[in-house]
Design a protein around this motif. Structure first.
Motif, short mmCIF file in Angstrom:
data_model
loop_
_atom_site.label_atom_id
_atom_site.label_comp_id
_atom_site.label_asym_id
_atom_site.label_seq_id
_atom_site.Cartn_x
_atom_site.Cartn_y
_atom_site.Cartn_z
N TYR A 222 0.78 -1.24 0.00
CA TYR A 222 0.00 0.00 0.00
C TYR A 222 0.81 1.29 0.00
O TYR A 222 0.26 2.37 -0.18
CB TYR A 222 -0.93 0.02 1.22
N TYR A 223 2.14 1.23 0.15
CA TYR A 223 2.89 2.44 0.47
C TYR A 223 2.91 3.48 -0.66
O TYR A 223 2.92 4.69 -0.39
CB TYR A 223 4.34 2.08 0.85
N LEU A 224 2.90 3.06 -1.90
CA LEU A 224 2.95 4.02 -3.00
C LEU A 224 1.74 4.96 -2.99
O LEU A 224 1.87 6.15 -3.30
CB LEU A 224 3.02 3.30 -4.35
N LYS A 225 0.59 4.44 -2.63
CA LYS A 225 -0.63 5.26 -2.63
C LYS A 225 -0.93 5.86 -1.26
O LYS A 225 -1.33 7.02 -1.16
CB LYS A 225 -1.83 4.42 -3.10
N TYR A 226 -0.75 5.07 -0.22
CA TYR A 226 -1.20 5.48 1.11
C TYR A 226 -0.06 5.90 2.05
O TYR A 226 -0.32 6.35 3.16
CB TYR A 226 -2.00 4.35 1.75
N GLN A 227 1.19 5.75 1.60
CA GLN A 227 2.35 6.05 2.44
C GLN A 227 2.22 5.35 3.81
O GLN A 227 2.05 4.16 3.85
CB GLN A 227 2.55 7.56 2.59
N ASN A 228 2.27 6.10 4.90
CA ASN A 228 2.20 5.48 6.23
C ASN A 228 0.78 5.37 6.76
O ASN A 228 0.58 5.03 7.93
CB ASN A 228 3.05 6.27 7.22
N LYS A 229 -0.22 5.62 5.93
CA LYS A 229 -1.62 5.61 6.37
C LYS A 229 -2.24 4.23 6.19
O LYS A 229 -3.15 4.03 5.38
CB LYS A 229 -2.41 6.68 5.62
N ARG A 230 -1.75 3.27 6.95
CA ARG A 230 -2.29 1.91 6.84
C ARG A 230 -3.79 1.85 7.08
O ARG A 230 -4.50 1.12 6.37
CB ARG A 230 -1.57 0.98 7.82
N PRO A 231 -4.36 2.59 8.04
CA PRO A 231 -5.82 2.54 8.23
C PRO A 231 -6.60 2.94 6.98
O PRO A 231 -7.67 2.36 6.72
CB PRO A 231 -6.06 3.53 9.38
N ASP A 232 -6.10 3.90 6.21
CA ASP A 232 -6.79 4.31 4.99
C ASP A 232 -6.78 3.18 3.96
O ASP A 232 -7.78 2.93 3.26
CB ASP A 232 -6.14 5.56 4.38
N TYR A 233 -5.66 2.49 3.86
CA TYR A 233 -5.56 1.33 2.96
C TYR A 233 -6.53 0.25 3.37
O TYR A 233 -7.23 -0.34 2.53
CB TYR A 233 -4.12 0.81 2.98
N ILE A 234 -6.62 -0.03 4.65
CA ILE A 234 -7.52 -1.08 5.14
C ILE A 234 -8.97 -0.74 4.81
O ILE A 234 -9.73 -1.59 4.35
CB ILE A 234 -7.32 -1.28 6.66
N THR A 235 -9.35 0.50 5.04
CA THR A 235 -10.71 0.95 4.72
C THR A 235 -11.00 0.76 3.23
O THR A 235 -12.07 0.25 2.85
CB THR A 235 -10.90 2.42 5.11
N ALA A 236 -10.05 1.17 2.38
CA ALA A 236 -10.24 1.05 0.94
C ALA A 236 -10.27 -0.41 0.50
O ALA A 236 -11.04 -0.78 -0.41
CB ALA A 236 -9.13 1.81 0.21
N TRP A 237 -9.46 -1.24 1.13
CA TRP A 237 -9.39 -2.65 0.75
C TRP A 237 -10.75 -3.35 0.89
O TRP A 237 -11.08 -4.22 0.07
CB TRP A 237 -8.34 -3.36 1.60
#
Length: 254
Positions: A222-237
């Motif tokens: 997820y880092y290319l799109k969300y950088q250090n925002k793992r919670p945002d990646y999880i929500t989008a996933w």
């Protein structure tokens, strides 16, 4: 860290200079063809079957999961990270005399304590990624139905409560790893996480059972799109979960 530029050359230069962060140091990777446009398997009789030792084609284009997961992340994740696990798994099997024509990957994982660290990391990494790809789709229904939904509501009280529990497990996983929905020996669903490329099939794992669903929370996912925002990646996933596949997978073992 500043947000990456949107221009393709700059983004590619970032990938080049960071050395594909997340790949194990010293990996010698044989280039594999991009298989992003392969057709998915037909029917549902493969859900209970073993995952093969070699990398399978994706059932969708790299860009298919946008905007939730960007095309560049998917391409690098599949052709570099996951391909490296498949290659190194083949090397480990050859070195440790595992006959991939007759053995089952799940059996190797179940007795992983008998093998090397290389086997553990790459057998787990390969299995986890093969499940991860199948667990996503561009046409997600948004939530499960049928027997899986009934089981989730039985064991977590509601689908929203389950989402919160899985999200929390994914957020709380320190460093790299996977969050899981697992079917236990008692046929009840539980949520947990494992470090690195471990999974619930392994005899060394504290979390044990049949992995119904796995969420990759390694930074390279997820880092290319969300950088250090793992919670945002999880929500989008959650917007791209293939609940039809996950439901069939659950029913094959329930």
């Amino acid at each position: 860290m500043n947000k990456l530029p949107n221009s393709s050359p700059d983004r590619r230069e970032f990938i080049k200079t960071t050395g594909m962060a997340g790949l194990a140091a010293g990996i010698s990777l044989t280039a594999l063809p991009a298989l992003a446009k392969a057709h998915p398997k037909k029917g549902h009789d493969d859900f209970a079957e073993t995952i093969p030792f070699h990398q399978q084609p994706l059932a969708y284009d790299y860009k298919a999961l946008e905007p939730n997961i960007d095309a560049m992340t998917m391409e690098i994740h599949y052709t570099k990270h996951a391909a490296a696990y498949a290659k190194n798994l083949a090397d480990a099997c050859a070195a440790e005399h595992v006959d991939t024509q007759t053995a089952k990957l799940e059996d190797v994982l179940a007795g992983i304590s008998k093998y090397s660290v290389k086997m553990r990391n790459n057998a787990g990494g390969h299995y986890n990624h093969e499940l991860f790809w199948k667990s996503m789709t561009a046409t997600s229904t948004g939530k499960p139905s049928g027997k899986l939904l009934e089981a989730i509501e039985r064991d977590f009280t509601s689908f929203d409560a389950f989402k919160t529990k899985l999200s929390d497990a994914a957020k709380a996983r320190f460093g790299s790893g996977f969050a899981w929905l697992v079917l236990g020996a008692d046929k009840k669903l539980v949520v947990g996480s494992t470090p690195n490329q471990d999974n619930p099939l392994m005899d060394v794992s504290e979390l044990k059972g049949f992995p119904v669903l796995g969420l990759d929370v390694w930074e390279h996912a997820y880092y290319l799109k969300y950088q250090n925002k793992r919670p945002d990646y999880i929500t989008a996933w959650f917007n791209v979960v293939n609940w039809d596949y996950i439901g069939q997978r659950y029913e094959s073992m329930a």
